[in-house]
Design a protein around this motif. Structure first.
Motif, PDB file in Angstrom:
ATOM      1  N   TYR A   9     -14.077  -5.781   8.988  1.00 19.79           N
ATOM      2  CA  TYR A   9     -13.259  -5.800  10.189  1.00 19.79           C
ATOM      3  C   TYR A   9     -12.789  -4.396  10.507  1.00 19.79           C
ATOM      4  CZ  TYR A   9      -9.207  -5.648   7.044  1.00 19.79           C
ATOM      5  OH  TYR A   9      -8.299  -5.288   6.090  1.00 19.79           O
ATOM      6  N   TYR A  66       0.223   5.195   1.165  1.00 18.31           N
ATOM      7  CA  TYR A  66      -0.691   6.127   1.814  1.00 18.31           C
ATOM      8  C   TYR A  66      -0.081   7.524   1.808  1.00 18.31           C
ATOM      9  CZ  TYR A  66      -3.504   2.366   3.935  1.00 18.31           C
ATOM     10  OH  TYR A  66      -4.331   1.286   4.157  1.00 18.31           O
ATOM     11  N   GLN A  87      -9.537  -2.282  12.617  1.00 15.27           N
ATOM     12  CA  GLN A  87      -8.206  -2.378  13.213  1.00 15.27           C
ATOM     13  C   GLN A  87      -7.910  -1.121  14.016  1.00 15.27           C
ATOM     14  OE1 GLN A  87      -5.847  -2.776   9.606  1.00 15.27           O
ATOM     15  NE2 GLN A  87      -5.790  -4.993   9.791  1.00 15.27           N
ATOM     16  N   LEU A 140      -7.020  -6.324  15.795  1.00  9.51           N
ATOM     17  CA  LEU A 140      -8.024  -6.445  14.739  1.00  9.51           C
ATOM     18  C   LEU A 140      -9.241  -7.138  15.306  1.00  9.51           C
ATOM     19  CD1 LEU A 140      -7.531  -7.690  11.093  1.00  9.51           C
ATOM     20  CD2 LEU A 140      -9.232  -8.780  12.541  1.00  9.51           C
ATOM     21  N   TYR A 153       0.835  -1.195   0.000  1.00  8.66           N
ATOM     22  CA  TYR A 153       0.000   0.000   0.000  1.00  8.66           C
ATOM     23  C   TYR A 153       0.881   1.260   0.000  1.00  8.66           C
ATOM     24  CZ  TYR A 153      -3.018  -3.415   2.537  1.00  8.66           C
ATOM     25  OH  TYR A 153      -3.718  -4.533   2.956  1.00  8.66           O
ATOM     26  N   TYR A 209     -12.086  -5.026   1.523  1.00 11.77           N
ATOM     27  CA  TYR A 209     -10.873  -5.173   2.330  1.00 11.77           C
ATOM     28  C   TYR A 209      -9.853  -4.074   2.119  1.00 11.77           C
ATOM     29  CZ  TYR A 209     -12.763  -9.838   2.957  1.00 11.77           C
ATOM     30  OH  TYR A 209     -13.585 -10.893   3.233  1.00 11.77           O
ATOM     31  N   ILE A 210     -10.240  -2.923   1.641  1.00 15.29           N
ATOM     32  CA  ILE A 210      -9.302  -1.811   1.523  1.00 15.29           C
ATOM     33  C   ILE A 210      -9.451  -0.949   2.752  1.00 15.29           C
ATOM     34  CG2 ILE A 210      -8.661   0.219   0.188  1.00 15.29           C
ATOM     35  CD1 ILE A 210      -9.857  -1.281  -2.246  1.00 15.29           C
ATOM     36  N   PRO A 211      -8.439  -0.907   3.605  1.00 14.49           N
ATOM     37  CA  PRO A 211      -8.578  -0.183   4.871  1.00 14.49           C
ATOM     38  C   PRO A 211      -8.615   1.332   4.696  1.00 14.49           C
ATOM     39  CG  PRO A 211      -6.358  -1.039   4.641  1.00 14.49           C
ATOM     40  CD  PRO A 211      -7.138  -1.557   3.476  1.00 14.49           C
ATOM     41  N   LEU A 250      -5.141   5.336  15.944  1.00 14.08           N
ATOM     42  CA  LEU A 250      -5.929   5.392  14.711  1.00 14.08           C
ATOM     43  C   LEU A 250      -6.808   4.157  14.599  1.00 14.08           C
ATOM     44  CD1 LEU A 250      -2.837   6.133  12.461  1.00 14.08           C
ATOM     45  CD2 LEU A 250      -4.640   7.791  12.843  1.00 14.08           C
ATOM     46  N   LEU A 306      -5.408   6.174   1.644  1.00 12.21           N
ATOM     47  CA  LEU A 306      -4.878   5.212   0.678  1.00 12.21           C
ATOM     48  C   LEU A 306      -4.786   5.831  -0.710  1.00 12.21           C
ATOM     49  CD1 LEU A 306      -4.075   2.186   0.218  1.00 12.21           C
ATOM     50  CD2 LEU A 306      -6.426   1.864  -0.573  1.00 12.21           C
ATOM     51  N   HIS A 333      -4.516  -9.239   1.338  1.00 10.04           N
ATOM     52  CA  HIS A 333      -5.401  -8.082   1.457  1.00 10.04           C
ATOM     53  C   HIS A 333      -6.640  -8.413   2.280  1.00 10.04           C
ATOM     54  CE1 HIS A 333      -7.094 -10.375  -1.867  1.00 10.04           C
ATOM     55  NE2 HIS A 333      -8.232  -9.753  -1.681  1.00 10.04           N
ATOM     56  N   GLN A 334      -6.725  -9.626   2.799  1.00 13.81           N
ATOM     57  CA  GLN A 334      -7.953 -10.037   3.473  1.00 13.81           C
ATOM     58  C   GLN A 334      -7.827 -10.014   4.980  1.00 13.81           C
ATOM     59  OE1 GLN A 334      -9.869 -13.483   1.952  1.00 13.81           O
ATOM     60  NE2 GLN A 334      -9.589 -12.906  -0.167  1.00 13.81           N
ATOM     61  N   GLY A 335      -7.917  -8.849   5.550  1.00 16.62           N
ATOM     62  CA  GLY A 335      -8.040  -8.725   6.999  1.00 16.62           C
ATOM     63  C   GLY A 335      -6.774  -8.976   7.784  1.00 16.62           C
ATOM     64  N   GLY A 337      -5.542  11.315   9.238  1.00 13.70           N
ATOM     65  CA  GLY A 337      -5.181   9.915   9.142  1.00 13.70           C
ATOM     66  C   GLY A 337      -4.612   9.595   7.772  1.00 13.70           C
ATOM     67  N   PRO A 338      -3.945   8.452   7.650  1.00  9.91           N
ATOM     68  CA  PRO A 338      -3.416   8.065   6.329  1.00  9.91           C
ATOM     69  C   PRO A 338      -4.540   7.855   5.325  1.00  9.91           C
ATOM     70  CG  PRO A 338      -2.438   6.744   8.093  1.00  9.91           C
ATOM     71  CD  PRO A 338      -3.566   7.492   8.702  1.00  9.91           C
ATOM     72  N   GLN A 346      -3.165   0.412  -3.921  1.00 10.11           N
ATOM     73  CA  GLN A 346      -2.924  -0.887  -3.308  1.00 10.11           C
ATOM     74  C   GLN A 346      -2.565  -1.882  -4.405  1.00 10.11           C
ATOM     75  OE1 GLN A 346      -6.288  -2.507  -1.239  1.00 10.11           O
ATOM     76  NE2 GLN A 346      -5.289  -4.448  -0.785  1.00 10.11           N
ATOM     77  N   PHE A 390      -8.601   4.861   7.087  1.00  8.80           N
ATOM     78  CA  PHE A 390      -8.245   5.307   8.425  1.00  8.80           C
ATOM     79  C   PHE A 390      -9.041   6.524   8.870  1.00  8.80           C
ATOM     80  CE2 PHE A 390      -4.464   2.991   9.820  1.00  8.80           C
ATOM     81  CZ  PHE A 390      -4.126   2.310   8.663  1.00  8.80           C
ATOM     82  N   GLY A 391      -9.306   6.581  10.202  1.00  5.14           N
ATOM     83  CA  GLY A 391      -9.769   7.810  10.805  1.00  5.14           C
ATOM     84  C   GLY A 391      -8.580   8.744  11.019  1.00  5.14           C
ATOM     85  N   TYR A 436      -4.503   1.070  15.390  1.00  9.39           N
ATOM     86  CA  TYR A 436      -3.063   1.269  15.246  1.00  9.39           C
ATOM     87  C   TYR A 436      -2.614   2.363  16.208  1.00  9.39           C
ATOM     88  CZ  TYR A 436      -2.988  -1.297  10.781  1.00  9.39           C
ATOM     89  OH  TYR A 436      -3.070  -2.263   9.816  1.00  9.39           O
TER      90      TYR A 436
END
Lengths: 114, 111
Positions: B32, A35, B34, B49, A33, B97-99, B89, A45, A98-100, A42-43, A48, B101-102, B36
Motif C-alpha cells: 500500500y 522516526y 500513503q 491510503l 514507531y 508493512y514497514i512504511p 510526503l 524509521l 502494523h497492517q496498512g 523524509g522521516p 517499530q 517515506f520519500g 501525508y
C-alpha cells in the motif's frame, strides 16, 4: 481523542552527552514507531514496536541508540553518546496495527548536538 | 537498492488550480501507499491510503492514483487554496508493512 504526546519539544546537548526522548502513544494503539527526520529529508524509521516487542530495528544505530517500550504503552528512545550528525527531529508515531493502518504522529523532539 | 523519489523542487501554483504531486519508486513491491501532509515544526498528518489492488482513491478535494506497472502514485488537490501550502510526503510499505517515506515535495499555493 488525545494525540501522540512527546517530550521534550526541544533539546540542545553537546556531542558525547546522552539524551532521552519520551513518547506516549494514542491509547489502544499496538504499534509504535520512532522516526528520525533530518532537515529537508523524509522521516526515516529507526524502530517499530508491536506491543512491547520489536518488529524492526534494522536502521537503528545500535552502538549508540536504544529504545524500549515497557508494558507495551510508553516508549523511550536514548542516544548515548550523541554525535553532531544526530541533530534532527525525532518523531514518534502510533497506529492501531502494523497492517496498512494510518500512523498518527507526535509533534516531535528537535535535537541539536553542538 | 530501494528508492522513493519525490520532486525536491517546490511546486508553485495559483489558488483555484489543481496541484499534482508525483511519487515514483524503484525496487519495491508495495502492499500500500500513503500520503501525508507536514507543516513546519509539526509531525506528518495522514491524508489517504491506497492499496496495491486499487487504482484510485478520493477524499473531498484530494485524489490519489496508484499505478504499480509504472511504479508511480499521483496526488491531486483540486481547487487548491493557500491553506493547502505544506510539504506532502508519500510513504510505501512492502509486504512487511514497514512504511518508508520519500523526502516530500513542498507545495506553495499563491492567492
Amino acid at each position: 481523542e488525545a494525540g501522540v504526546a512527546q517530550s521534550p519539544r526541544y533539546k540542545i546537548i553537546e556531542k558525547r552527552q546522552s539524551v532521552a526522548f519520551w513518547c506516549n502513544p494514542i491509547s489502544g494503539h499496538a504499534t509504535l514507531y520512532w522516526y528520525q527526520q533530518i532537515l529537508g529529508q523524509g522521516p526515516k524509521l529507526l524502530i517499530q514496536f508491536q506491543n512491547n516487542g520489536v518488529v524492526d530495528d534494522s536502521q537503528l544505530p545500535k552502538d549508540r541508540f536504544s529504545a524500549e517500550r515497557l508494558k507495551g504503552v510508553d516508549s523511550t528512545l536514548k542516544i548515548q553518546p550523541a554525535k553532531l550528525e544526530d541533530s534532527a527531529v525525532y518523531l514518534c508515531a502510533s497506529s492501531l496495527s502494523h497492517q496498512g493502518t494510518e500512523a498518527f504522529f507526535g509533534q516531535g523532539t528537535r535535537l541539536t548536538v553542538v | 537498492s530501494q528508492k522513493i523519489e519525490q520532486n525536491s523542487e517546490a511546486l508553485n501554483i495559483q489558488e483555484g488550480k489543481t496541484a499534482t504531486l508525483t511519487c515514483n519508486y524503484t525496487n519495491y513491491s508495495p502492499a500500500y501507499l500513503q500520503w501525508y501532509r507536514q507543516d513546519p515544526g509539526r509531525g506528518p498528518v495522514f491524508l489517504l491510503l491506497i492499496r496495491e489492488n486499487e487504482k484510485e482513491k478520493r477524499k473531498e478535494r484530494l485524489k490519489v492514483t496508484f499505478d504499480t506497472t509504472l511504479k508511480q502514485s499521483l496526488f491531486h488537490i483540486t481547487a487548491s487554496q493557500p491553506a493547502d501550502s505544506a510539504t506532502y510526503l508519500c510513504a510505501l510499505a512492502p509486504g512487511s508493512y514497514i512504511p518508508t517515506f520519500g523526502r516530500g515535495t513542498s507545495l506553495i499555493v499563491h492567492p
